[in-house]
Design a protein around this motif. Structure first.
Motif: not given
Ligand code: B1M
Length: 219
Positions: A163-169
């Motif tokens: 979830x954090x990676x998707x937000x960071x992208x």
């Protein structure tokens, strides 16, 4: 046919019973017989690893045993991998995919298999390995102008990082589509974190990646 099933059963039993040499030998035998590597994986070696995981959960196997099962799996898999990579050679790239197992997670068997099949299908795959920091997914996706970022997680505690990676992208303004997979990941979870796709197994993963780049199923 019965003979093929017998060899696959031997591979399953070798992996589950810590017989590393056996896993290698029976896989060679399966290859000589021309058995499809995906059948060996799905009905033999992956099944054996899942059963090892069940035994671990029930307290019948402990970590050292799981490690030997994983080693036996790897011996078998290394023999199958070249054929998976060559499945569908094509000159034109279907797209660029950045793949990795998320931070804190050392499981990479499923991710490696997905990577091999994606390459075989014609994608350009950039493998970040395992235990990959969040920012590394973003940096690589930007660097190669990725069409897709594929994440794998095997632990309930590490799947949260997807979830954090998707937000960071998104925060970085990248347009790459995202796909998530790994034993504890479900379609509901994928949807809840805003992933563009979910794959419960490697073959579905390949079809989903094709869909994400706008290819038809048999492309
Ligand atoms: Co671990 N482990 N493990 N382990 N291990 C599990 C995952 C576990 C379910 C076992 C259990 O309790 N039944 C459990 C997790 C519980 C949970 O959180 N829900 C567990 C645990 C607890 C742990 C440790 C914490 C144990 C400890 O230290 N006490 C520890 C964690 C270490 C860490 O990561 N920080 C640990 C360690 C290990 C080993 C190192 C010994 C070894 C990993 C070796 C390696 O990967 N190099 C290991 C193994 C082998 C397993 C099991 C037995 C097998 C995993 C596996 O490789 N499956 C596993 C039990 C299980 O999964 N039921 C277990 C085969 C693989 C092909 O499947 O990865 O699911 P999978 O990939 C599939 C699909 O999910 C999908 O396609 C693949 C192929 O079909 N897919 C994608 C995956 N990623 C995708 C990405 C995509 C698309 C599809 O994008 C396009």
């Amino acid at each position: 046919m019965a003979e093929n099933e017998e060899i696959i059963k031997k591979i399953y039993e070798a992996i589950l019973n810590f017989n590393i040499n056996g896993a290698e030998e029976y896989t060679k035998e399966a290859m000589k017989k021309g058995i499809d590597p995906l059948v060996v994986l799905n009905e033999g070696s992956i099944k054996a690893l899942r059963e090892a995981g069940n035994k671990f959960e029930k307290g019948e196997y402990f970590l050292p045993e799981i490690m030997v099962c994983a080693e036996a799996f790897q011996k078998s898999y290394k023999l199958l991998e070249p054929e998976l990579l060559q499945r569908k050679n094509r000159s034109e790239s279907l797209g660029r995919i950045v793949i990795g197992t998320v931070m804190g997670d050392m499981h990479d068997i499923g991710k490696n298999l997905v990577k091999a099949l994606l390459s075989g299908a014609g994608f350009e795959v950039y493998d970040l390995g395992r235990d990959v920091p969040i920012q590394k997914f973003v940096e690589k996706a930007r660097e190669v102008n990725a069409d897709i970022v594929a994440m794998s997680a095997l632990l309930t505690v590490t799947m949260q990082f997807m979830s954090t990676i998707i937000a960071a992208l998104k925060n970085a303004g990248l347009k790459a589509k995202t796909i998530v997979g790994g034993a504890p990941v479900t379609a509901e979870f994928a949807q809840s974190i805003g992933a563009d796709a979910f794959a419960g197994d490697a073959l579905i993963g390949i079809e989903e990646c094709k869909r994400l780049v706008g290819r038809r199923e048999n492309d």
